[in-house]
Design an enzyme around this catalytic site. Structure first.
Site, PDB file in Angstrom:
ATOM      1  N   GLU A 178       2.041   3.508   4.935  1.00 39.17           N
ATOM      2  CA  GLU A 178       0.586   2.109   5.011  1.00 39.17           C
ATOM      3  C   GLU A 178       1.124   1.643   3.346  1.00 39.17           C
ATOM      4  O   GLU A 178       0.786   0.595   3.072  1.00 39.17           O
ATOM      5  CB  GLU A 178      -0.185   2.662   4.901  1.00 39.17           C
ATOM      6  CG  GLU A 178      -0.962   2.037   5.111  1.00 39.17           C
ATOM      7  CD  GLU A 178      -2.536   1.664   3.331  1.00 39.17           C
ATOM      8  OE1 GLU A 178      -2.633   0.497   3.179  1.00 39.17           O
ATOM      9  OE2 GLU A 178      -1.302   2.193   2.520  1.00 39.17           O
ATOM     10  N   GLU A 179       0.944   2.864   2.250  1.00 38.36           N
ATOM     11  CA  GLU A 179       1.230   2.328   1.198  1.00 38.36           C
ATOM     12  C   GLU A 179       2.854   1.314   0.937  1.00 38.36           C
ATOM     13  O   GLU A 179       2.666  -0.071  -0.149  1.00 38.36           O
ATOM     14  CB  GLU A 179       2.112   3.049  -0.013  1.00 38.36           C
ATOM     15  CG  GLU A 179       0.845   3.974   0.064  1.00 38.36           C
ATOM     16  CD  GLU A 179      -0.638   3.303  -0.282  1.00 38.36           C
ATOM     17  OE1 GLU A 179      -1.148   2.109  -1.129  1.00 38.36           O
ATOM     18  OE2 GLU A 179      -1.665   4.634  -0.303  1.00 38.36           O
ATOM     19  N   HIS A 205      -3.585   7.252   7.201  1.00 38.02           N
ATOM     20  CA  HIS A 205      -2.544   7.458   6.292  1.00 38.02           C
ATOM     21  C   HIS A 205      -2.429   7.964   6.054  1.00 38.02           C
ATOM     22  O   HIS A 205      -2.589   8.781   4.988  1.00 38.02           O
ATOM     23  CB  HIS A 205      -1.391   5.641   5.762  1.00 38.02           C
ATOM     24  CG  HIS A 205      -2.647   5.517   4.643  1.00 38.02           C
ATOM     25  ND1 HIS A 205      -1.721   6.192   3.869  1.00 38.02           N
ATOM     26  CD2 HIS A 205      -3.128   4.833   4.056  1.00 38.02           C
ATOM     27  CE1 HIS A 205      -2.906   5.597   2.730  1.00 38.02           C
ATOM     28  NE2 HIS A 205      -3.041   5.311   3.182  1.00 38.02           N
ATOM     29  N   ASP A 243     -10.019   4.372   4.987  1.00 37.54           N
ATOM     30  CA  ASP A 243      -8.402   3.690   3.330  1.00 37.54           C
ATOM     31  C   ASP A 243      -9.414   4.107   2.624  1.00 37.54           C
ATOM     32  O   ASP A 243      -8.651   3.069   1.649  1.00 37.54           O
ATOM     33  CB  ASP A 243      -7.472   3.267   4.021  1.00 37.54           C
ATOM     34  CG  ASP A 243      -6.545   3.025   2.868  1.00 37.54           C
ATOM     35  OD1 ASP A 243      -6.347   4.433   2.150  1.00 37.54           O
ATOM     36  OD2 ASP A 243      -5.915   2.236   3.696  1.00 37.54           O
ATOM     37  N   ASP A 297      -6.244   8.603  -1.536  1.00 34.33           N
ATOM     38  CA  ASP A 297      -5.800   7.574  -0.660  1.00 34.33           C
ATOM     39  C   ASP A 297      -4.066   9.088   0.128  1.00 34.33           C
ATOM     40  O   ASP A 297      -3.175   8.398  -0.591  1.00 34.33           O
ATOM     41  CB  ASP A 297      -5.505   6.733  -1.459  1.00 34.33           C
ATOM     42  CG  ASP A 297      -4.926   5.525  -1.047  1.00 34.33           C
ATOM     43  OD1 ASP A 297      -4.862   4.960   0.094  1.00 34.33           O
ATOM     44  OD2 ASP A 297      -3.815   4.409  -1.731  1.00 34.33           O
ATOM     45  N   HIS A 347      -4.203   5.819  -6.824  1.00 35.85           N
ATOM     46  CA  HIS A 347      -2.676   4.913  -7.113  1.00 35.85           C
ATOM     47  C   HIS A 347      -2.634   5.736  -8.514  1.00 35.85           C
ATOM     48  O   HIS A 347      -1.858   5.220  -9.620  1.00 35.85           O
ATOM     49  CB  HIS A 347      -2.307   3.682  -7.160  1.00 35.85           C
ATOM     50  CG  HIS A 347      -2.170   3.220  -6.233  1.00 35.85           C
ATOM     51  ND1 HIS A 347      -2.140   1.529  -5.305  1.00 35.85           N
ATOM     52  CD2 HIS A 347      -2.981   3.726  -4.990  1.00 35.85           C
ATOM     53  CE1 HIS A 347      -1.880   1.498  -4.066  1.00 35.85           C
ATOM     54  NE2 HIS A 347      -2.242   2.428  -3.291  1.00 35.85           N
TER      55      HIS A 347
END
EC number: 3.4.17.-
Length: 472
Positions: A336-337, A290, A364, A302, A434
């Site tokens: 995606e998140e 993503h 991922d 990520d 994140h």
């Protein structure tokens, strides 16, 4: 006799896999498992060529350098942001310039949330500024903020037991980290469960395996019929400190201020490129990562790394002049998140052709040195994938683990399509996940080379085999 015949066939089918006599069907053809093993073994030279080009040859470090250029130029790529759409347009141009085929954008609708200014200060028993990151989709506080006493709990069970103490307070969760799948429920549901017992806000210990005073953001959801309250993640260190204070009987008061806002959904795009199949162009092996990220760090780990080794897989195949029998399709997902928003719309658009998808792949979970492949599929397909992975013996990465993971490919896996994901060092991955630490500094070019080689070999061989992977 008819019943006995079918019983006999079923028994042969059950026991034949280990003996090398399993029967696979493709159209009218019948092939033994031994024949399929021999077919896969014939890809040894191709696999070595891919490995040499990616890991030792002309294009080593290419995926790392490509990624660095994008994330240094664009930065983080939050759903609904101008940064994300700029990255999508850059990738659209990059894929065309790379000589890939059928490069196009597929429009989808995605959420648009912005965190705004945010702060949290412990004012009792002492002044201490807390590092926080608001969670995706959270509402903001009133402009003047919220000042309230804190209730610290270690679990949802404790919260229910102490529900009478929660009204009007800020609930602080200090849940222990076991693994991501089990611990992330506190980030996802923490605000809802706190609101049910009358809390005015929730602060959740970051879902991370390690911390150097780093908060980690992520997605969270509200529930119909339950009041929405502001919610953010705090550092492991601050969660543990407040837990210690509470255990001593100290009163804790926090002033929380969050300027988060949710705007109407906006347009975005899944980015698609292909190497068209030579014999079965309508059949597909999908390779993906993503392109969106959270709004902190650079989104390098990520999921910039996963997106760029997926691009690299097609580049390596193209650079070697290879054209598989079925189409290799790269998809760089958007949003995606926020729960696989772009991927869910892709699935709805393409599911009519689900019988034509041989394998769906998503990277991922980081691009550190992989230890193998996680796979979901039939026993027959798993046996085939073990043979495919044996081609990666030169890298000593041959294992096939259970349970492919990927928010974006789960739609296909749940519908019966075989799925694969990289098996990576998740403990290290969650150091950076994140957080502001998700930057190019977390990436290793040599490990990305190896991950790209694994990804390319698997994708090419499965796409070029005479038959699709068998389903349950």
């Amino acid at each position: 006799m008819r019943f006995l015949f079918f019983l006999f066939v079923a028994v042969v089918h059950l026991f034949s896999l280990g003996s090398g006599k399993a029967i696979y069907k493709s159209g009218v053809s019948q092939r033994t498992f031994q024949e399929i093993k021999e077919e896969i073994a014939n890809y040894e030279d191709v696999a070595k060529a891919i490995i040499n080009l990616a890991v030792y040859g002309k294009y080593q470090n290419r995926s790392y350098e490509r990624l660095g250029l994008l994330v240094d130029t664009v930065g983080p790529r939050l759903s609904g942001s101008k940064n994300l759409e700029k990255a999508i347009q850059i990738m659209y141009q990059n894929l065309q310039q790379d000589g890939l085929e059928n490069v196009h954008l597929e429009q989808v609708r995605i959420p648009h949330w912005e965190r705004g200014e945010e702060s949290a200060v412990m004012v009792v028993p002492r002044i201490h500024k807390l590092a926080i990151l608001g969670l995706g989709g959270s509402i903001g506080t009133p402009p003047e903020g919220i000042t309230a006493e804190v209730l610290v709990v270690a679990s949802f069970v404790e919260l229910q037991r102490r529900a009478s103490e929660a009204r009007g307070k800020i609930v602080v969760y200090n849940q222990p980290y076991t693994d991501y799948g089990k611990t992330v429920q506190y980030r996802e549901r923490g605000a809802v469960e706190a609101a049910k017992v009358g809390a005015v806000a929730s602060l959740i210990r970051s879902v991370a395996s390690f911390s150097i005073y780093s908060p980690h953001t992520g997605h969270q959801g509200y529930q119909d019929g339950v009041p929405k309250i502001p919610t953010a993640c705090i550092t492991i260190e601050d969660a543990e400190m407040m837990s210690r204070m509470a255990s001593r009987g100290d009163k804790i008061v926090i002033h929380l201020k969050m300027g988060a806002k949710t705007y109407p959904d906006t347009d975005s795009f899944n980015t698609v490129a292909e190497i068209t199949g030579s014999k079965y162009p309508e059949e597909v092996v999908l390779v993906s990562g993503h392109l969106d990220s959270w709004d902190v760090g650079q989104g390098a780990l990520d999921d910039g790394g996963g997106a760029f080794i997926s691009w690299e897989a097609l580049s390596l195949v193209k650079d070697l002049g290879l054209r598989p029998k079925r189409t290799l399709r790269l998809v760089l997902w958007t949003a995606e998140e926020q729960g696989g928003v772009g991927a869910s719309q892709y699935y709805e658009l393409h599911k009519a052709n689900i019988s034509k998808y041989s394998l769906v792949m998503e990277a991922d979970s980081g691009t550190f040195l992989p230890t193998g492949l996680q796979f979901t599929g039939s026993d027959k397909a798993r046996a085939i994938m073990k043979e495919v992975m044996s081609l990666l013996q030169p890298l000593n990465i041959t294992k096939v683990f259970n349970d492919a993971e990927g928010t974006d490919i789960n739609f296909w896996i749940q519908a019966g399509v075989p799925g694969a994901s990289l098996r990576d060092d998740l403990y290290k991955y969650f150091f950076f996940h994140h957080s502001h630490g998700d930057t190019m500094t977390a990436m290793d070019p040599k490990q990305m080379n190896v991950a790209a080689a694994v990804w390319a070999v698997v994708a090419y061989v499965v796409a070029d085999m005479e038959e699709m992977l068998p389903r349950s």
